[in-house]
Enzyme design. Sequence first.
Site, short mmCIF file in Angstrom:
data_model
loop_
_atom_site.label_atom_id
_atom_site.label_comp_id
_atom_site.label_asym_id
_atom_site.label_seq_id
_atom_site.Cartn_x
_atom_site.Cartn_y
_atom_site.Cartn_z
N CYS A 2 16.59 -86.53 -16.28
CA CYS A 2 16.42 -87.92 -15.86
C CYS A 2 15.30 -88.57 -16.66
O CYS A 2 14.38 -87.91 -17.13
CB CYS A 2 16.10 -88.07 -14.38
SG CYS A 2 17.24 -87.23 -13.30
N LYS A 575 19.90 -84.41 -23.07
CA LYS A 575 19.17 -83.98 -24.25
C LYS A 575 18.02 -83.04 -23.89
O LYS A 575 17.78 -82.06 -24.57
CB LYS A 575 18.62 -85.23 -24.96
CG LYS A 575 17.86 -84.95 -26.24
CD LYS A 575 18.80 -84.64 -27.35
CE LYS A 575 18.10 -84.26 -28.62
NZ LYS A 575 18.96 -83.38 -29.45
C1 AGP Z 1 21.61 -78.34 -28.50
O1 AGP Z 1 22.71 -78.84 -29.17
C2 AGP Z 1 21.70 -78.32 -27.08
N1 AGP Z 1 22.00 -79.60 -26.55
C3 AGP Z 1 20.68 -77.50 -26.29
O2 AGP Z 1 21.14 -76.19 -26.41
C4 AGP Z 1 19.20 -77.54 -26.67
O3 AGP Z 1 19.00 -76.98 -27.93
C5 AGP Z 1 18.41 -76.77 -25.61
O4 AGP Z 1 18.55 -77.42 -24.39
C6 AGP Z 1 16.95 -76.61 -25.94
O5 AGP Z 1 16.29 -77.83 -26.04
P1 AGP Z 1 14.86 -77.94 -26.70
O6 AGP Z 1 14.99 -77.54 -28.12
O7 AGP Z 1 14.46 -79.35 -26.52
O8 AGP Z 1 13.97 -76.99 -25.96
#
Ligand code: AGP
Length: 580
Positions: A2, A575
């Site tokens: 969020c 994200k």
């Molecule tokens: C990546 O394509 C994904 N959406 C996801 O796996 C992401 O890499 C993961 O949530 C880790 O996020 P961060 O690198 O911000 O820690």
Amino acid sequence: MCGICSAIGGENKIFEVLNGLKKLEYRGYDSSGIAYFDNGKIKVIKSIGEIKNLEKEIDNSLYSNNVIGHTRWATHGKVSFENAHPHLSQDKRYALVHNGIVENFETLREKLLSDIDFLSQTDTEVLVNLIAKQQGSTLQKLISACSLVEGSFALCLQHEKEQKIYLAKRKSPLMVAKNEHGCMASSDMSVFAGRFETCYIMNDNEFAVMDNKNILFFDKNGKKIEKNAIFIKNCDFCEENNSEKYFMLKEIKEQSLVIKRTFFKYFVENVFLQFDDLKKYKSFHFIACGTAFHSALLGARFIQKFCHKKCEVSVASEFRYDDNVLSKKCLYVFVSQSGETADTIACAEIVANRGFDTMAVTNVPYCSLNNLTKFVLPTFAGKEVAVASTKAYTAQVFTLLILALKISGHNYSQILKNFSNTFEIEKPDENVVNFVSGFKKIFFIGRQQDYVTSLEGALKLKEIAYVNCLGMAGGELKHGTLALVDGQTLVIALSTQFSLKEKMESNIQEVKARGGKILLLSQFEPMVDVDMFVPLAKFEEFLMPIVGIVPLQFLAFAYATKLGLNPDKPRNLAKSVTVE
Ligand code: AGP
């Protein structure tokens, strides 16, 4: 997850908050809403889905100088109008937006709020009623309610009779800024860019009160505290201009620029001066989630290859519950694009609290992870908006390669410079795209570093095109998964290591013998029959994970868009995963 955003001041804040929410949409897009002051009453507008739906509900003439807003990634309670934020207390005097999770919300509801008729299934509605029930001033009520909460929160609270916005933070990001037009709070700094020169980053268990002109900060005992403002750099980090239809496409294409920038930062500007301090560590333990976990796998390979030091790699959500035996001689490296991923942060806290050395490899300046670690090795991907990570991944891989080379003392700077000058982003042919998008069962195979690229390629296709696919070690196929291979199966094989070329060709033969189809990506001409071949540009073997992932990113993007899906906002995802 969020995103939250609020604004208060002498002028209309409705559209300031709306624009802020648009920038925070990467944090979730299940629903959104605002609460605003209107003639001494709090009014709420909510909508399901993307912010553009909320925008349609808001009249151009709507005016309010006290507004809180939220964009949701559902945790407690399904995606519905009732569960969308803001939430009001039963007496309608308080409105709350919340990023985080109240873990004990059911206990709080049963024990302290049994007289309330809840309209939603959210933990946030419990929290706003809990606040309303406490004694004292609004600040005292907020502090007292937060002391009862187990879990995480960044929140903005309004009281209908006060021209103020109250803020609280624990484990979810929250920052505030002020100028002559008023004050603003947000989950990330990009919302402030262009409007404010400085901002304040709130720490855990801090509270703040914003009015038209000022922000006051308090600790958990309600004692006033002073905080230092930081400059919001006019950096490319806040850059969001996009001439492409989708951010993902823009970000894939930007990768050669990211490699150039990374080389410049580490070899010309020398932004990290502590490489020598890292030589003393006898081993490295990488911890991360998702795509960052894949780059961590490569980071570990680079350290082992060039520094001959022992490495381990853990998925953060597992590491945090492992019976870890930690070592003073080991450096614990947390890789994260956002620096806000809850599982990764929890691991960094565990290691740092036990007194062991830590390093963050992050793409977002001033993120929570950076605050926890001894060293910060920045990546320079610039702001990544699309949920599927592309340029942040290649930035991580290149940065971790530089880390390994700098620690090892090898002089590879000329090779890296040459790579940064010549690496181009090439799109696979349309016929390759058409070929791949004809399959619903896809395996990605590779060995060693190509195994990691296979994992990342499969993750991209899963998350944006919803294809049920799998990345795996080429040698593992015959240990079970080969049973799934038939004429409707595509195997995407990567082969970028000369010493393993023949082994990969054997794996390809195994698939062909069962009627499976093969798409091969390699810088070597295939010696076996394949259905489709994507030649890769030739660079040193250790750079090939960067070269090899690009066509797989393009293929996932093309597959998704052919299906009419929005690759920037895949279903069920956000994200930044700031909940466990
Ligand atoms: C990546 O394509 C994904 N959406 C996801 O796996 C992401 O890499 C993961 O949530 C880790 O996020 P961060 O690198 O911000 O820690």
